[in-house]
Design a protein around this motif. Sequence first.
Motif, mmCIF file in Angstrom:
data_model
loop_
_atom_site.group_PDB
_atom_site.id
_atom_site.type_symbol
_atom_site.label_atom_id
_atom_site.label_comp_id
_atom_site.label_asym_id
_atom_site.label_seq_id
_atom_site.Cartn_x
_atom_site.Cartn_y
_atom_site.Cartn_z
ATOM 1 N N LYS A 356 30.667 23.726 45.156
ATOM 2 C CA LYS A 356 29.597 24.705 45.377
ATOM 3 C C LYS A 356 29.169 25.290 44.044
ATOM 4 O O LYS A 356 29.927 25.321 43.099
ATOM 5 C CB LYS A 356 30.103 25.884 46.209
ATOM 6 C CG LYS A 356 30.795 25.533 47.482
ATOM 7 C CD LYS A 356 31.280 26.821 48.131
ATOM 8 C CE LYS A 356 32.182 26.584 49.306
ATOM 9 N NZ LYS A 356 31.625 25.977 50.473
ATOM 10 N N ASP A 357 27.947 25.804 44.062
ATOM 11 C CA ASP A 357 27.448 26.514 42.899
ATOM 12 C C ASP A 357 28.235 27.804 42.727
ATOM 13 O O ASP A 357 28.355 28.581 43.670
ATOM 14 C CB ASP A 357 25.974 26.858 43.130
ATOM 15 C CG ASP A 357 25.132 26.279 42.035
ATOM 16 O OD1 ASP A 357 25.539 26.431 40.869
ATOM 17 O OD2 ASP A 357 24.093 25.683 42.345
ATOM 18 N N ALA A 358 28.747 28.039 41.541
ATOM 19 C CA ALA A 358 29.554 29.247 41.338
ATOM 20 C C ALA A 358 28.719 30.498 41.579
ATOM 21 O O ALA A 358 29.218 31.500 42.082
ATOM 22 C CB ALA A 358 30.122 29.256 39.926
ATOM 23 N N LYS A 359 27.440 30.394 41.251
ATOM 24 C CA LYS A 359 26.579 31.577 41.397
ATOM 25 C C LYS A 359 26.382 31.965 42.854
ATOM 26 O O LYS A 359 26.282 33.130 43.186
ATOM 27 C CB LYS A 359 25.213 31.288 40.763
ATOM 28 C CG LYS A 359 25.262 31.372 39.255
ATOM 29 C CD LYS A 359 23.855 31.301 38.684
ATOM 30 C CE LYS A 359 23.864 30.624 37.337
ATOM 31 N NZ LYS A 359 23.687 29.165 37.399
ATOM 32 N N GLN A 360 26.298 30.925 43.694
ATOM 33 C CA GLN A 360 26.014 31.216 45.097
ATOM 34 C C GLN A 360 27.268 31.487 45.914
ATOM 35 O O GLN A 360 27.197 31.690 47.119
ATOM 36 C CB GLN A 360 25.251 30.051 45.725
ATOM 37 C CG GLN A 360 23.823 29.988 45.240
ATOM 38 C CD GLN A 360 23.187 28.662 45.523
ATOM 39 O OE1 GLN A 360 23.687 27.881 46.318
ATOM 40 N NE2 GLN A 360 22.079 28.403 44.862
ATOM 41 N N ASN A 361 28.381 31.431 45.259
ATOM 42 C CA ASN A 361 29.627 31.625 45.991
ATOM 43 C C ASN A 361 29.685 33.019 46.617
ATOM 44 O O ASN A 361 29.577 34.023 45.936
ATOM 45 C CB ASN A 361 30.802 31.448 45.038
ATOM 46 C CG ASN A 361 32.111 31.541 45.758
ATOM 47 O OD1 ASN A 361 32.246 31.031 46.860
ATOM 48 N ND2 ASN A 361 33.059 32.203 45.132
ATOM 49 N N ASP A 362 29.844 33.042 47.933
ATOM 50 C CA ASP A 362 29.944 34.357 48.569
ATOM 51 C C ASP A 362 31.308 34.946 48.236
ATOM 52 O O ASP A 362 32.340 34.332 48.406
ATOM 53 C CB ASP A 362 29.734 34.260 50.071
ATOM 54 C CG ASP A 362 30.222 32.955 50.617
ATOM 55 O OD1 ASP A 362 29.392 32.112 50.933
ATOM 56 O OD2 ASP A 362 31.451 32.768 50.682
ATOM 57 N N ARG A 363 31.258 36.130 47.759
ATOM 58 C CA ARG A 363 32.460 36.686 47.161
ATOM 59 C C ARG A 363 33.397 37.306 48.180
ATOM 60 O O ARG A 363 32.993 37.966 49.107
ATOM 61 C CB ARG A 363 32.078 37.740 46.140
ATOM 62 C CG ARG A 363 31.214 37.133 45.092
ATOM 63 C CD ARG A 363 30.905 38.127 44.032
ATOM 64 N NE ARG A 363 30.624 37.390 42.821
ATOM 65 C CZ ARG A 363 31.531 37.150 41.919
ATOM 66 N NH1 ARG A 363 32.748 37.603 42.045
ATOM 67 N NH2 ARG A 363 31.231 36.462 40.856
ATOM 68 N N ASN A 364 34.623 37.053 47.917
ATOM 69 C CA ASN A 364 35.669 37.717 48.665
ATOM 70 C C ASN A 364 35.818 39.102 48.044
ATOM 71 O O ASN A 364 35.823 39.249 46.832
ATOM 72 C CB ASN A 364 36.961 36.900 48.486
ATOM 73 C CG ASN A 364 38.097 37.482 49.250
ATOM 74 O OD1 ASN A 364 38.290 38.683 49.277
ATOM 75 N ND2 ASN A 364 38.855 36.606 49.870
#
Length: 427
Positions: A356-364
């Motif tokens: 996945k794109d690191a930028k779009q990673n939904d954050r925990n």
Amino acid sequence: MSSIKYTTKKNIIALIDCNSFYVSCERLFKPKIQKRAVVVLSNNDGCVISRSQEAKDMGIKMGEPYFKVKKLITRNKIEVYSSNYALYGDISRRVMKVLKTFSPKVEIYSIDEAFIDLSFMDHEGIEEYGRQIRSRILRWTGIPTSVGIASTKTLSKVANHIAKKEKTGVVYLKKDIDEKLKKFPIEKVWGVGKQLSKFYYKNNIRNAYDLKNVSNTWVKKGTNVLGAKTAMELRGIPCINLQMEQEKRKNCCVSRSFGRKVKNIEELEESVVTHCLNAAEKIRADDQLAKTITVFIRTSPFDKNKKYYSNSKTIDLAIPSSNSIELIKNAVKALNDIYKYGYSYQKAGIILSNLKDAKQNDRNLLTPLLENKSKKLMRAIDYTNSKYGRYAISIAHAGLSKGWKMRREHSSRIDTASFDSLPIIGV
DNA sequence: TCTGGGGTCCTAGGACCC
DNA sequence: TCTGGGGTCCTAGGACCC
């Protein structure tokens, strides 16, 4: 009904393919082998993967194991090189850069091939334009190419084959297409491999012309939607579009055969950790995170005297990561699950997938702090390694001995980033 | 003795849901 | 007692490419 999308407006596609690319790269720096027969070997000096015309004429086949043709090679005094991908990648970038001076629409298809869109040209000027492409690439990079031009990608592949075979350099497939397709064996058509050829031959389809003339429904039923697209493209109807921007990869695999057989888990672990470090560095360079990690090991599939063992283990990470340490922990765990004592292993590898794109990673909610810290560390490692050379900073687990690492006995040690390997030109 | 490595896409079939 | 069927999603394996 077929769901294939196609367009009917004028379409002109050129396929530019470097001749014997790896060999040509090696020749750039060694004028002496310009006229000699040359081959380049795959990793581990395993197979022949690039051959000069002279080597082809001597009967060296593509993909043949080196040990099987060693005698032929020595007898004919063929020059042998281990592959040097850093060099080929560098030369490739230069070739592609030249290509971009000919068309704004370029699809880099592989290290030595690109499709370019020439739909803006008039038919009359096409062939001459093709010749200009060849000569500019040759002049600016030293790499010889072949150019095939037609109305679809699949047909431009055909044209390129003909250009190579007839040594004309440029072929524009415009007139008498059917005559040429009749002489073009089905197994050479782009997208038709071993299995499909078998199927087609069974059904009396022996050349590109035959495939062009069977019904789409029949092809789709017997193969799949890709088969039907190939048939359409042979008819001159574009179905496979140019893919201009390089999409980010969806999987990242790093694997190697060992230079010798490996039995103990410590050495397997060293190799898996090393591959994992490389893979992690690759996805970080693309700003990606992996959700899944797979480790695989296997014994030699060619050794008929020993029992074959091949296994893999996939671990799903709770939180996607590109952190080497995190990934390595899981890789080692996976390896320990599949390792069996008593086998002679030939190859190990790692696959990072679900990227996945690191930028779009939904954050925990809990991770940002931790993540930031590890990000900084990883960035520091990547920076140091790019500046001071690979493995300047590594991880103890990757080992220092690396007794398993691959063989490269014929390396030319050319480094295009180093002045020492510049060829000396006598005046 | 010695047989590469890294990708993509498609399909069938199972799991699961309503 | 009768034991459906359509849809989606995922995965493994196969085929292809260079």
